[in-house]
Write an enzyme that holds these catalytic residues in place. Structure first.
Site, PDB file in Angstrom:
ATOM      1  CB  CYS A  18     -28.572  -1.985  10.082  1.00  0.00           C
ATOM      2  SG  CYS A  18     -27.995  -1.038  11.487  1.00  0.00           S
TER       3      CYS A  18
ATOM      4  NE  ARG B 256     -17.485 -21.882 -15.072  1.00  0.00           N
ATOM      5  CZ  ARG B 256     -17.491 -20.549 -15.084  1.00  0.00           C
ATOM      6  NH1 ARG B 256     -17.644 -19.878 -13.930  1.00  0.00           N
ATOM      7  NH2 ARG B 256     -17.355 -19.856 -16.202  1.00  0.00           N
TER       8      ARG B 256
ATOM      9  CE1 TYR C   8     -29.852  -4.581  15.940  1.00  0.00           C
ATOM     10  CE2 TYR C   8     -29.167  -4.059  13.690  1.00  0.00           C
ATOM     11  CZ  TYR C   8     -30.166  -4.355  14.613  1.00  0.00           C
ATOM     12  OH  TYR C   8     -31.464  -4.420  14.199  1.00  0.00           O
TER      13      TYR C   8
ATOM     14  CG  HIS D 111     -14.364 -18.816 -19.197  1.00  0.00           C
ATOM     15  ND1 HIS D 111     -14.412 -17.523 -19.671  1.00  0.00           N
ATOM     16  CD2 HIS D 111     -14.576 -18.724 -17.862  1.00  0.00           C
ATOM     17  CE1 HIS D 111     -14.630 -16.692 -18.654  1.00  0.00           C
ATOM     18  NE2 HIS D 111     -14.724 -17.395 -17.559  1.00  0.00           N
TER      19      HIS D 111
ATOM     20  CG  ASP E 228     -33.434  -2.655   6.237  1.00  0.00           C
ATOM     21  OD1 ASP E 228     -33.359  -3.431   5.276  1.00  0.00           O
ATOM     22  OD2 ASP E 228     -33.905  -2.984   7.348  1.00  0.00           O
TER      23      ASP E 228
ATOM     24  NE  ARG F 127     -17.261 -16.179 -22.892  1.00  0.00           N
ATOM     25  CZ  ARG F 127     -16.217 -16.892 -23.312  1.00  0.00           C
ATOM     26  NH1 ARG F 127     -16.130 -17.279 -24.577  1.00  0.00           N
ATOM     27  NH2 ARG F 127     -15.273 -17.234 -22.469  1.00  0.00           N
TER      28      ARG F 127
ATOM     29  CE  LYS G 137     -21.099 -13.613 -15.610  1.00  0.00           C
ATOM     30  NZ  LYS G 137     -20.157 -14.699 -15.943  1.00  0.00           N
TER      31      LYS G 137
HETATM   32  C1  LIG Z   1     -19.085 -14.129 -16.607  1.00  0.00           C
HETATM   33  C2  LIG Z   1     -18.448 -14.688 -17.807  1.00  0.00           C
HETATM   34  C3  LIG Z   1     -17.790 -13.845 -18.719  1.00  0.00           C
HETATM   35  C4  LIG Z   1     -17.542 -12.381 -18.450  1.00  0.00           C
HETATM   36  O1  LIG Z   1     -16.444 -12.259 -17.596  1.00  0.00           O
HETATM   37  P1  LIG Z   1     -15.793 -10.831 -17.247  1.00  0.00           P
HETATM   38  O2  LIG Z   1     -14.516 -11.189 -16.584  1.00  0.00           O
HETATM   39  O3  LIG Z   1     -16.734 -10.115 -16.348  1.00  0.00           O
HETATM   40  O4  LIG Z   1     -15.597 -10.114 -18.536  1.00  0.00           O
HETATM   41  C5  LIG Z   1     -17.301 -14.410 -19.887  1.00  0.00           C
HETATM   42  N1  LIG Z   1     -17.451 -15.733 -20.133  1.00  0.00           N
HETATM   43  C6  LIG Z   1     -18.049 -16.563 -19.276  1.00  0.00           C
HETATM   44  C7  LIG Z   1     -18.157 -18.004 -19.616  1.00  0.00           C
HETATM   45  C8  LIG Z   1     -18.558 -16.086 -18.088  1.00  0.00           C
HETATM   46  O5  LIG Z   1     -19.141 -16.915 -17.215  1.00  0.00           O
END
Ligand SMILES: *Cc1c(COP(=O)(O)O)cnc(C)c1O
Length: 345
Positions: free
Chosen positions: A279, A99, A232, A127, A281, A186, A5
């Site tokens: 800045c 969530r 700046y 999660h 850029d 994951r 992602k």
């Molecule tokens: C982003 C995400 C992950 C990955 O998390 P990391 O801590 O970067 O390994 C796993 N599961 C879900 C649901 C996430 O949103």
């Protein structure tokens, strides 16, 4: 399951995912439908799980691009079912993050999802929200989450449901709960060879190395006299004559503005402090102490130069965030290139 992602945490989603395909990885996770379609359009093969919510209105796209949609809650499932369009889904279980997901208490709702004719249930997951911590209170909470997920899977099995692939761990889930034996993990930040922050104590400490280096070059050299200010807001004032290097990277590239007068870069293997405000850029580094700096010389913002190295974890700490945020914000102007170290082939 490779979590790619947010442009693969800033590394370049297509670049990383196609390399993973070549390595034999065929399971991906992204946050949104757009991210998933983008991967497909660039030829990424295998399953792509959308971790976030996608309105049922986009069921045709889910089918067209062969994507797997997370069932975010029961009404989301109902909406998806109402479209009568065949969709691959994974059921999200809320064991305490609060969530997305259906709580295990609503097990009858969960059971019912397995008999929706247009659903192909490809997985079920939860999660952990404090998997990164070894504090007793947090470990107890994670264990409670794990128990609650296991209770649900037992219950489903008892109800005669063939369990789909299951997954629970993200990076820190693996580092702190390596003994869990689910079908997938994951992996996000760890895939890129980073920890979220330095100096965490985890149960497991694999030797991971950062995948990403961030380079620029010296665009211009100038001299300022004692008393001159830079940039700046005139936040930096030269106490003596200084040699400065202008570097064409700014906060629009994801380099945190909060590192103004605090950050540093490597030039010729030596640290050069950023002076004045960063800045949009450009930024300016003090190279007075570094010999023979020339226009075009390499500037290392993250990575190794000579014997020194700047870690993403270091910049993240200095800008009061975690590497996940720092890296995922790296901007679209930065060219991503993949170099394969022969040692790791
Ligand atoms: C982003 C995400 C992950 C990955 O998390 P990391 O801590 O970067 O390994 C796993 N599961 C879900 C649901 C996430 O949103």
């Amino acid at each position: 399951m490779a979590v790619v992602k947010a442009n693969a945490y800033g590394h370049g989603d297509v670049l990383i995912s196609s390399h993973l395909n070549q390595m034999g990885i065929y399971s991906f996770a992204v946050a949104t439908l757009e991210e998933a379609i983008h991967l497909r359009k660039f030829g990424i093969e295998g399953s792509i799980l959308i971790l976030g919510y996608t309105p049922a209105l986009y069921a045709p796209e889910l089918m067209q691009y062969d994507l797997t949609q997370t069932v975010a809650d029961f009404s989301h499932a109902q909406e998806l079912a109402k479209t009568k369009i065949p969709v691959k889904v994974e059921i999200k279980i809320d064991t305490g993050m609060h969530r997305l997901g259906i709580t295990p208490e609503h097990n009858e709702e969960i059971v019912s999802l397995f008999s929706i004719p247009t659903f192909s249930v490809c997985g079920m997951y939860t999660h952990l929200c404090v998997a990164d911590s070894q504090e007793p209170e947090d470990v107890a909470f994670s264990k409670k989450q794990l128990k609650s997920f296991a209770y649900l899977t037992d219950l489903l099995e008892a109800a005669g449901i063939a369990l789909p692939p299951l997954h629970v761990q993200s990076s820190y889930g693996v580092l702190n709960y390596p003994f869990l034996k689910y079908d997938f993990a994951r992996i996000g930040i760890l895939l890129y060879g980073c920890h979220s922050q330095f100096e965490e104590s985890c149960l497991m400490n694999p030797d991971v190395r950062p995948v990403l280096s961030l380079y620029s070059h010296v665009a211009l050299i100038r001299e300022v006299e004692e008393g001159d200010t830079v940039g700046y807001g005139r936040t930096y004032k030269a106490k003596r004559k200084r040699h400065l290097a202008v570097i064409p990277v700014g906060y629009a590239d994801g380099y945190p503005r909060s590192l103004s007068n605090r950050g540093y870069v490597l030039i010729h293997g030596q640290r050069a402090r950023i002076v004045g405000r960063i800045c949009m850029d450009q930024m300016i580094a003090d190279v007075t102490a570094i010999e023979n700096v020339c226009v075009g010389d390499r500037v290392t913002l993250i990575g190794k130069d000579g014997r020194d190295r700047i870690y993403a974890e270091e910049l993240a700490a200095l800008s009061k965030t975690i590497t996940n945020e720092l890296l995922s914000r790296l901007g679209s102007r930065i060219t991503r290139v993949l170099l394969i170290d022969k040692k790791f082939e």
